[in-house]
Design a protein around this motif. Sequence first.
Motif, PDB file in Angstrom:
ATOM      1  N   ARG A 414       0.809  -0.892   0.174  1.00 13.75           N
ATOM      2  CA  ARG A 414      -0.180  -0.211  -0.314  1.00 13.75           C
ATOM      3  C   ARG A 414       0.837   1.036  -0.199  1.00 13.75           C
ATOM      4  O   ARG A 414       1.625   1.053  -0.209  1.00 13.75           O
ATOM      5  N   ASN A 429      -5.169   6.128  -0.343  1.00 16.77           N
ATOM      6  CA  ASN A 429      -6.402   5.780  -1.280  1.00 16.77           C
ATOM      7  C   ASN A 429      -6.468   6.422  -1.894  1.00 16.77           C
ATOM      8  O   ASN A 429      -7.711   6.270  -2.551  1.00 16.77           O
ATOM      9  N   ASN A 467      -7.286   5.371   6.439  1.00 15.31           N
ATOM     10  CA  ASN A 467      -8.165   5.712   5.020  1.00 15.31           C
ATOM     11  C   ASN A 467      -8.340   7.093   4.153  1.00 15.31           C
ATOM     12  O   ASN A 467      -9.154   7.070   5.105  1.00 15.31           O
TER      13      ASN A 467
END
Length: 613
Positions: A414, A429, A467
């Motif tokens: 990520r 994100n 996130n």
Amino acid sequence: MDLTARVSRALRAIDGAIVVVDAVEGCQIQTEIVTKQALQECIKPILYINKVDRLIKELKLNSHEIEKHFENIIDKFNDYIEIYAEDEFKDKWKIIPEKNNVGFGCALNPSWGFTVNTMLNKRLKFENILNYYKNGMEKIRTLSGILPLDKCILDMIINHLPSPKIAQRYRIKKIWKGNLNSYVARNMQACNENGPFIICIHKILFDKHVGRISIGRIFSGTINSGDEVYLLNAKENNRIQQIFISMGHKRENVNSLTAGNIGAFIGLSKATVGETLTQIEFKDEIDPFENIKYVSEPVITVSIEPKHPKELPKMLDILNKIEVNDPDIKININEDTGEYLISGIGQLHLEIIANEMKNLGIDILMSDPIIVYREGIKQRSPLISIKSQNNLNLIQISLEPINEDQIKEILKHRKILAIDYNNNLIINNLKQDYLDDKIKQIIIKGIKMALNAGPLCEEPIKGLQININSLKIDKKTLEVDPLQIMLMGKRAIYNAFLKAEPTIFEPIYKIQIQVPMDLIGIITALLLQRKGKILDVEQKSSYSFITGLIPVKESFNLASDIRSKTAGQAFWQTIFSHWEFIPYDSAQKIISDIRVKKGRKAEIPKADFFNNN
């Protein structure tokens, strides 16, 4: 006292370690912890079993029983290597007496030591040592000349611990996360004295004559007195004014030092533990070393003040120096009361700090200790959108709980904006890969404001995956009033947090107690009364070793209880084990009490309170 933090820092600078184990007590909690720490830094351990005379004089074991005792200690130590060592070293580094990577002996009155090879060369058996002890102290003293301890230890170091040139080949990939195929990495792996200089600082000292002294390991290149260096974490230049090395308790000034050495440097005014130094021309090509990982955490807090108010500046100066030198100490100011708060790993730790301050010339008043908690969530939050007060900025986030194992996987796959010491991850994100650095820093600051003091009771938040799914930033607000953007991030965290089944964690100690066998019942009853758990009871000769878990809040005055109930016949040690969730119903009173102590209303705010406040 738990010294694992100091061990963690020292390990960054070395390549091999001698683990010392008491012959009677064997491998204990601290043995496992320090061995695990060493192996996690790819440091090769060897073993020295000390106080062997206790097996002879106190336990009165014969040679066969002593040999069996040694085998048990070595087997246990090898279990640690099997569990914690890298796969390529699990077999290579195991302790085998015939390889002479384990020593046996006695450090005092008199000192003596041997390896298997020593005994074979001198045509001795352990039975001979027993006979010396049967024939009085005069005979025992001659063991120092026959089996000199210093030769035993030095031979093991020379024959079994690696040189920097060998160790750095495999250690660099463990402690440095830059590009391993780069020019810099190749020079570090080769321990090349002709490469760019790269130094990792692992200790800070303060001297009344020369000020701050930074001690560090040189992994590449040659450093000279007068060189200008760049501090990667502090992002500034400093100049090395003086270099020296330690020879016992003496300092020896040198003009230069090469790769593989540990040196002390004067002139680094902004250096802290974990800092990476390099040449200015390489500052954009070098990543800093991995943060030093500490096993213990501060779990008890006290407020302090000088006995004489006029000494407040002196107290703050001493506190700052102690905090730089002791990573297990956290110092904060209560903004509402003005109190100075110190958090440490236990009552004894805080008492030692108070005594250290007294030795430096200042008397302090210390409050009763209180427990440090952590806030966390048990389920994923819904997607939350929060605007800034001027309605020109927006952030959309969701939260979910994570543990250490999950973090390792997330880091591989990520886009990470930040990670902190409480295992909180901020994940990008967003659709766009690039995020302006100024925007990124403002958002991270706002989120960290929330993470440092959660919405339940202003305790730090842990184990959170944040996130960031959408972000709209007004350029004028960014330039003129960035605080609005930071507070937007903070409110978003609070809002989502309170919608994700929040509660608090309490700190848990692992405890090991050594007692005579007839006192097992007394000790187990005492632990159970204090909401502890018994994990294991092991018998070694005439002693029993009880291993268990106990909440930190239940450990206050435990020492006096153990002493009084066992007439001083018990020995124990504790170490931080983990944080444990408290069910929300049970946690509510604790949360309310903490809020009231901090000058807040007892009731926890509703999530929607943070929509526009």
